[in-house]
Write an enzyme that holds these catalytic residues in place. Structure first.
Site, PDB file in Angstrom:
ATOM      1  N   HIS A   1       0.832  -1.206   0.000  1.00 45.35           N
ATOM      2  CA  HIS A   1       0.000   0.000   0.000  1.00 45.35           C
ATOM      3  C   HIS A   1       0.873   1.265   0.000  1.00 45.35           C
ATOM      4  CE1 HIS A   1       1.021   0.859   4.198  1.00 45.35           C
ATOM      5  NE2 HIS A   1       0.915  -0.449   4.392  1.00 45.35           N
TER       6      HIS A   1
ATOM      7  N   GLU B   1      -2.119  -7.064   7.886  1.00 46.11           N
ATOM      8  CA  GLU B   1      -0.779  -6.918   8.453  1.00 46.11           C
ATOM      9  C   GLU B   1      -0.689  -7.588   9.819  1.00 46.11           C
ATOM     10  OE1 GLU B   1       2.246  -6.925   8.374  1.00 46.11           O
ATOM     11  OE2 GLU B   1       2.909  -4.905   7.810  1.00 46.11           O
TER      12      GLU B   1
END
Length: 375
Positions: free
Chosen positions: A181, A255
């Site tokens: 990202h 994550e």
């Protein structure tokens, strides 16, 4: 979404060695989304090549999700025939015009405008690239995107370097394009940001758009999957909008849960738990307080990869995720140990590519490419 198509074609001999060139741009012509040089053949006419340039442009615009296209060509014949003002008599032209009309109908609204040759130089240059390739023996089909090797980036088909030549693979791979990202306020502040959920920063949005531009120029992506967090979903959606694809959410791509360290900087985490933090840095089986070990992340990332491989088979899948899950997938492809987590660096909005074959072999094509962020 409105796009611009500039197209041309040529033949050395008329009929003879023929190629077409196409440029697809955004509505205000500030970004080039696709450049296509296409080998038409060795016994084709100028008009056939010009129609092929139009067809490849409409295909690309459709794949990018266009609902409106303005076409600009220096071929009076193609513009007038596709606008319905001239009759089409030649059988080859009728077939090509029908193919173009079907693409235009699928898009919705397509207009055709004649421009002088000097205003169509990019498409003309690409058609010459294609004719040069045809003269060198390149078969009918696209050559490349007409740019430099640095601009082109990795070839998603990779035909010249297929690892079956040396690793024994007998199938086509599930190719995972691993995109981290873009920047968030937490990453800018160098804070641990695991399952916390910040949005992209202004720079992060720009990085996502740059990655989307690059991937749209390359094409060939069959599906997009993302971690459920905002920063990955926003990055994935930038690409999805360009390609006309949906974003699938996979929970296992999230994550690492850094527990009580989430939101702390490295120094702050070390100060809060000095002994544990030191051990955690060297042992992937140790978890932060109330958090998750790297080995736990590795197991769920492996599960996600296996699901993608089973679901999509031989396909190019864009995976938008975070540092640790991406490193885990690279670790799987390299058949490496947990030390890889500490030995590979991944920048924000970077691209890596790993391949997984149904009959067992794996291959890493690319790690941490950010060249498109400087374009």
């Amino acid at each position: 979404m409105k796009l611009i198509v500039e197209a041309d074609g040529g033949s050395r001999g008329n009929p003879g060695i023929a190629g077409s060139g196409t440029v697809v741009l955004n509505a205000d012509k500030t970004r080039t989304l696709r450049e296509i040089a296409y080998v038409v053949g060795t016994r084709a006419s100028n008009n056939v090549a010009e129609y092929r340039g139009l067809i490849e442009g409409l295909k690309a615009a459709r794949d990018l999700g266009a609902t409106e296209v303005d076409v600009f060509m220096d071929s009076k014949l193609v513009v007038e025939q596709m606008s319905g003002r001239w009759k089409i008599k030649h059988p080859d032209m009728k077939q090509l015009a029908g193919e173009a009309a079907a693409l235009a109908s699928a898009i919705g609204g397509v207009s055709y405008t004649w421009i002088p040759r000097e205003k169509n130089k990019r498409a003309d240059a690409l058609s010459n690239v294609a004719m040069d390739a045809a003269a060198a023996g390149k078969p009918v089909g696209p050559v490349d995107d007409g740019g430099s090797a640095a601009e082109r980036g990795p070839d998603l088909k990779c035909p010249a370097t297929r690892p079956s030549n040396w690793n024994g693979a007998t199938s086509e791979p599930t190719r995972l394009l691993l995109l981290r990202h873009g920047q968030t306020p937490m990453s800018a502040a160098r804070q641990y940001s695991g399952i916390s959920n910040p949005d992209l920063s202004a720079l992060g949005r720009d990085q996502a758009e740059a990655a989307a531009d690059f991937l749209a120029r390359r094409g060939g992506i069959d599906a997009i999957v993302s971690s459920p967090l905002n920063r990955t979903r926003q990055t994935a959606q930038s690409v999805a909008t360009r390609l006309g694809l949906e974003v699938e959410i996979m929970e296992d791509l999230i994550e690492t849960d850094f527990g009580r360290w989430d939101g702390l900087t490295f120094a702050e985490a070390h100060e809060s738990d000095p002994d544990l933090h030191t051990v955690w840095l060297s042992d992937s089986a140790v978890a932060p307080p109330e958090g998750e070990t790297l080995q736990q992340v590795h197991r769920r990332a492996k599960k996600a990869r296996e699901q993608l491989q089973a679901r999509y088979g031989a396909a190019n899948v864009l995976v938008v995720s975070h540092v640790t899950p991406i490193k885990s997938i690279l670790r799987q492809a390299l058949d490496a140990g947990p030390s890889l987590f500490k030995k590979v660096h991944l920048d924000l909005a970077s691209l890596s590519i790993a391949e997984f074959y149904a009959d067992g072999p794996t291959c890493v094509r690319l790690v941490n490419d950010t060249s498109y962020l400087d374009a």
